[in-house]
Write a protein that holds these residues in place. Structure first.
Motif, PDB file in Angstrom:
ATOM      1  N   ILE A 142       6.568   0.942  -5.133  1.00 52.84           N
ATOM      2  CA  ILE A 142       5.802  -0.093  -5.832  1.00 52.84           C
ATOM      3  C   ILE A 142       5.867  -1.398  -5.025  1.00 52.84           C
ATOM      4  O   ILE A 142       4.853  -2.035  -4.753  1.00 52.84           O
ATOM      5  N   THR A 189       2.135  -2.205  -3.255  1.00 53.73           N
ATOM      6  CA  THR A 189       1.100  -2.866  -4.063  1.00 53.73           C
ATOM      7  C   THR A 189       0.623  -4.171  -3.427  1.00 53.73           C
ATOM      8  O   THR A 189      -0.566  -4.355  -3.175  1.00 53.73           O
ATOM      9  N   ASP A 190       1.565  -5.076  -3.129  1.00 52.22           N
ATOM     10  CA  ASP A 190       1.169  -6.389  -2.612  1.00 52.22           C
ATOM     11  C   ASP A 190       0.482  -6.267  -1.250  1.00 52.22           C
ATOM     12  O   ASP A 190      -0.516  -6.942  -0.992  1.00 52.22           O
ATOM     13  N   SER A 202      -1.337  -3.854  -0.079  1.00 53.34           N
ATOM     14  CA  SER A 202      -2.726  -3.380  -0.224  1.00 53.34           C
ATOM     15  C   SER A 202      -3.586  -4.474  -0.860  1.00 53.34           C
ATOM     16  O   SER A 202      -4.736  -4.689  -0.452  1.00 53.34           O
TER      17      SER A 202
END
Ligand code: HEM
Length: 247
Positions: free
Chosen positions: A49, A53-54, A56
């Motif tokens: 995570i 996440t960041d 992308s």
């Protein structure tokens, strides 16, 4: 956070019919219980995570910023989507391999604004020589991918946004390294390429995008573990025909 991740693991333990990463980790737990404990699985989920996440999300924001600053590139990307996918159904994963120009746009964004500009620190496991410098064992090394991506000895006109360079031969070799290289390179590269590609393709297929004013979007970099924009992107969008069909 630990309780939330544990609930997720327990949910998957009770329903074995899925084919997710957690299911695979749980089946490894059955064969190697001493290594794949619940704590290790919680850690693996968390790292995915955090690392996934960041990185992308900022890449998509940089790409959209570059696109609204370069409407001719955005127009060409939209035309490619209209030819390859059309306005009848939403772009999907199998379409990505047909969207070569979009891939070139993403590569050019990775070149100018790599989400992890210094990659992750590496430690020399042995004495070695890099570019003529003696590096003793245990030295911590940082790779400045940002600088390599903008080096005029490596790239033509390095500060300009030109996705076309990825359609010609200019990008051959190992000059582009937004995911690092070798054994410790990013294991999420395949997922990241799909998430970023599909996210951007949907935004371009479904909406017309424009800047909020005549002024070009400020592309100054901010500070952070992953490289954010100093000023978050603000843009205007108008729904395209496809939105009437998919909503
Ligand atoms: C645009 C998206 C992403 C970018 C730009 C990116 C970039 C990177 C970079 C530069 C590294 C360090 C490589 C090195 O130092 O040589 C790395 C490591 C890593 N990435 Fe990604 N990443 C992205 C998405 C993801 C995703 C989606 C996942 C997983 C779901 C992921 C998981 C990891 C992990 C676990 C590591 C550490 C690998 C290790 O130390 O062996 N990343 N990533």
């Amino acid at each position: 956070m630990d309780a939330l991740l544990q609930d997720l693991i327990d949910e998957h333990r009770n329903d074995k019919s899925r084919n997710s990463m957690i299911d695979h980790l749980l089946s490894l737990q059955e064969s190697q219980p001493e290594y794949y404990t619940d704590a290790i699985i919680r850690g693996l989920i968390l790292v995915m995570i955090l690392a996934g996440t960041d990185t992308s999300a900022v890449t998509m924001e940089w790409t959209m910023s570059l696109l609204v600053n370069h409407p001719e590139v955005l127009k060409k990307a939209r035309a490619e989507l209209d030819i390859q996918v059309g306005q009848e159904c939403l772009v999907d994963e199998p379409d990505l391999s047909k969207l070569n120009y979009l891939q070139a746009i993403i590569s050019e964004t990775f070149r100018l604004f790599p989400a992890a500009p210094l990659l992750i620190p590496h430690m020399a496991s042995n004495d070695c020589t890099i570019g003529g410098f003696d590096v003793p064992r245990d030295t911590i090394l940082l790779v400045n991918a940002w600088a390599i991506h903008r080096n005029p000895q490596v790239w033509n006109d390095p500060t300009s946004f030109k996705p076309e360079r990825f359609e010609g031969g200019e990008a051959e070799g190992h000059k582009l390294m937004p995911f690092g290289m070798g054994r410790r390179s990013c294991p999420g590269v395949g997922l990241a390429q799909r998430v970023v590609g599909l996210g951007l393709a949907s935004l371009i297929q479904c909406f017309e995008w424009e800047r909020v004013s005549e002024k070009a979007i400020d592309l100054t970099e901010g500070k952070g573990l992953t490289m954010p924009k100093l000023k978050p992107l603000e843009a205007m969008c108008k729904a395209r025909v496809i939105m009437n069909k998919i909503l």
